[in-house]
Design a protein around this motif. Structure first.
Motif, PDB file in Angstrom:
ATOM      1  N   TRP A   1      31.676  63.805 -34.166  1.00 37.92           N
ATOM      2  CA  TRP A   1      31.916  62.056 -34.765  1.00 37.92           C
ATOM      3  C   TRP A   1      29.808  62.806 -34.941  1.00 37.92           C
ATOM      4  O   TRP A   1      29.984  62.763 -34.142  1.00 37.92           O
TER       5      TRP A   1
ATOM      6  N   ALA B   1      42.524  62.681 -39.974  1.00 38.19           N
ATOM      7  CA  ALA B   1      41.017  62.263 -39.847  1.00 38.19           C
ATOM      8  C   ALA B   1      39.828  63.983 -39.958  1.00 38.19           C
ATOM      9  O   ALA B   1      40.818  64.600 -39.799  1.00 38.19           O
TER      10      ALA B   1
ATOM     11  N   ALA C   1      40.184  54.049 -37.349  1.00 33.98           N
ATOM     12  CA  ALA C   1      39.007  54.113 -36.849  1.00 33.98           C
ATOM     13  C   ALA C   1      37.662  55.133 -37.689  1.00 33.98           C
ATOM     14  O   ALA C   1      38.354  56.394 -37.951  1.00 33.98           O
TER      15      ALA C   1
ATOM     16  N   THR D   1      31.606  53.414 -34.287  1.00 34.08           N
ATOM     17  CA  THR D   1      32.834  52.774 -34.146  1.00 34.08           C
ATOM     18  C   THR D   1      33.089  51.643 -34.684  1.00 34.08           C
ATOM     19  O   THR D   1      32.451  50.524 -34.485  1.00 34.08           O
TER      20      THR D   1
ATOM     21  N   THR E   1      36.299  57.980 -37.390  1.00 31.74           N
ATOM     22  CA  THR E   1      37.296  59.689 -37.194  1.00 31.74           C
ATOM     23  C   THR E   1      36.285  60.136 -39.327  1.00 31.74           C
ATOM     24  O   THR E   1      37.757  61.424 -39.746  1.00 31.74           O
TER      25      THR E   1
ATOM     26  N   ALA F   1      37.462  61.060 -32.553  1.00 30.09           N
ATOM     27  CA  ALA F   1      37.231  60.273 -32.473  1.00 30.09           C
ATOM     28  C   ALA F   1      36.346  60.095 -31.500  1.00 30.09           C
ATOM     29  O   ALA F   1      36.445  60.655 -29.937  1.00 30.09           O
TER      30      ALA F   1
ATOM     31  N   SER G   1      37.418  49.211 -36.559  1.00 30.51           N
ATOM     32  CA  SER G   1      38.332  50.064 -36.413  1.00 30.51           C
ATOM     33  C   SER G   1      39.411  49.343 -37.392  1.00 30.51           C
ATOM     34  O   SER G   1      38.724  47.499 -37.776  1.00 30.51           O
TER      35      SER G   1
ATOM     36  N   GLU H   1      35.209  58.711 -27.402  1.00 28.36           N
ATOM     37  CA  GLU H   1      36.408  58.445 -26.278  1.00 28.36           C
ATOM     38  C   GLU H   1      34.943  57.330 -25.448  1.00 28.36           C
ATOM     39  O   GLU H   1      34.441  58.491 -24.927  1.00 28.36           O
TER      40      GLU H   1
END
Length: 457
Positions: free
Chosen positions: A279, A227, A197, A206, A200, A231, A208, A233
């Motif tokens: 982040w 990282a 991700a 965001t 990170t 992350a 991936s 979330e």
């Protein structure tokens, strides 16, 4: 966490060849790490951006260079990198690549076992979308290096690849081929791969990506970069508890993520203990003035139905205190709302290309040129993420991505003319050796894109 990586690169003089180089994400990362790079890119507008950014470039088709001009590449190149076009593998695309995954895996086996090139090319031509085959080009370049008189048949020392998450099974097959059987000449690699991700690693969005890092046996076992940031979330996000002091109450527009529950807060606290840095948010990179960017002083919200890497929880409305949704070619359509007071918002100016690039972690004032600039931004590898990938691949310590916050200088007209003379063949124009404009729009997949209606039927 402190890095345990050695201070010296595993290579004396890293030199990066960037396939499908786009506007320069990996090249910017390489230059930030003081590494030379050469990018191959077939889109004219992306090349114009690269020339303006002062990046060494070949305006050419990656496949044609491999077939016809490989011997003209600098023999000192020892790092092969690239992110093949993802349209046929992306969840937003027609899906021809995803449907052909097993065929692609078989092609990897056929390449490694040294089947005749003519037979492989013939069968690749039968794929429903020719772009699907581009994911094989890095492997074909790796094999070609071992047959190059200009290189004394010397293989690439390091390979770094990235793509959308659905390509992870292809990278897994790459890993098996490179480590078990090796290239046709017997060269083997140690490989690490996985899905990472980008938020990170300090990228304020965001996104991936499936990545692969390979080192030639004898250079040490590679590891994916660790990282540096937490992350994002969606279900754990709580605007009230994360609101910066003095910013006031923000209207609670639904972002599709739900509200924070006690269990989520505990999980977030546990993760924070391991990775102290939050982040990076949109506001972190866009709030203050930098270069020619005046800064967005007012708190803002962004509404987007795109750019979620297939995760619906990452769509919807986000505040400037959250990372952006995945930056795609639709970034110019993202609607931005500014706060007039605690309870009133109104539509504000949309993201400029400079701001869109900064959300991708490009330096401020990066010189976007040509047409379809939003698409260039969306297709690029985030430079901050690229810095982490290259550093991990070469055994360097964790990079300082803050260097990307310095405004990027535009190359002079004389510098651009020199770069274009090398990349296109003429100082101020494309030549016959450049890809033709009509060939720069790949043919659509013969398989229609699946819709909800077609799935139901």
């Amino acid at each position: 966490m402190t890095s345990t990586a050695p201070q010296q690169s595993i290579l004396d003089r890293p030199f990066v060849l960037d396939l499908f180089a786009g506007p320069g994400g990996l090249d910017v990362a390489a230059h930030a790490l003081d590494m030379p790079s050469l990018g191959i890119e077939w889109d004219k507008s992306a090349c114009l951006t690269r020339y303006a950014a002062g990046l060494d470039t070949l305006h050419a088709d990656v496949s044609r260079v491999r077939r016809e001009d490989f011997e003209t590449l600098p023999p000192e190149i020892n790092v092969l990198a690239g992110g093949p076009p993802c349209q046929t593998y992306s969840v937003a695309g027609h899906g021809a690549g995803r449907e052909a995954l097993e065929e692609v895996k078989e092609f990897i086996h056929r390449l490694i076992t040294n089947e005749p090139v003519e037979a492989i090319d013939r069968d690749l031509g039968r794929l429903s979308d020719p772009r699907t085959a581009l994911v094989l080009e890095p492997l074909r370049y790796a094999i070609q290096a071992t047959r190059s008189p200009n290189r004394n048949n010397r293989p690439f020392d390091v390979i770094v690849l990235e793509q959308v998450p659905t390509v992870e099974p292809v990278w897994e097959q790459y890993a098996k081929a490179l480590s078990d059987k090796g290239l046709p000449d017997g060269t083997k690699y140690e490989v690490a791969f996985g899905v990472l991700a980008t938020e990170t690693y300090g990228v304020p969005q965001t996104r991936s990506r499936a990545v692969l890092i390979a080192r030639r046996v004898g250079l040490g076992k590679p590891q994916l970069p660790s990282a540096t940031h937490r992350a994002y979330e969606p279900k754990a996000w709580n605007r009230e508890s994360n609101r910066p002091q003095g910013q006031g109450h923000q209207p609670m527009l639904d972002d599709g993520a739900g509200t924070s529950m006690p269990e989520a807060r505990v999980e977030r606290q546990e993760k924070a203990a391991k990775i102290p840095q939050q982040w990076r948010s949109m506001g972190d990179v866009l709030r203050g003035p930098i270069g020619t960017h005046p800064g967005r002083q007012k708190p803002f919200l962004v509404r987007s139905n795109y750019g979620s890497s297939g995760n619906p929880g990452r769509r919807g409305v986000r505040t400037d205190q959250q990372p952006a949704a995945t930056v795609t070619g639709r970034i110019s359509r993202f609607v931005v709302f500014e706060h007039l007071d605690e309870n009133i918002v109104q539509e504000g100016p949309r993201f400029t290309m400079n701001e869109a690039g900064m959300l991708q972690s490009f330096p401020p004032d990066y010189p976007w040129r040509g047409t379809a600039q939003a698409q260039q931004v969306g297709n690029a590898v985030p430079p901050a993420f690229g810095m982490h990938l290259l550093s991990a691949a070469l055994g360097l310590p964790r990079p300082d991505i803050e260097i990307l916050r310095k405004p990027w200088p535009t190359a002079t007209e004389e510098q651009q003319a020199k770069l274009r003379s090398h990349g296109c063949g003429a100082a101020h124009a494309c030549t016959d050796r450049c890809p033709r404009a009509k060939d720069q729009v790949p043919p659509p997949s013969s398989r229609p894109r699946k819709t909800k209606a077609s799935v139901k039927s």
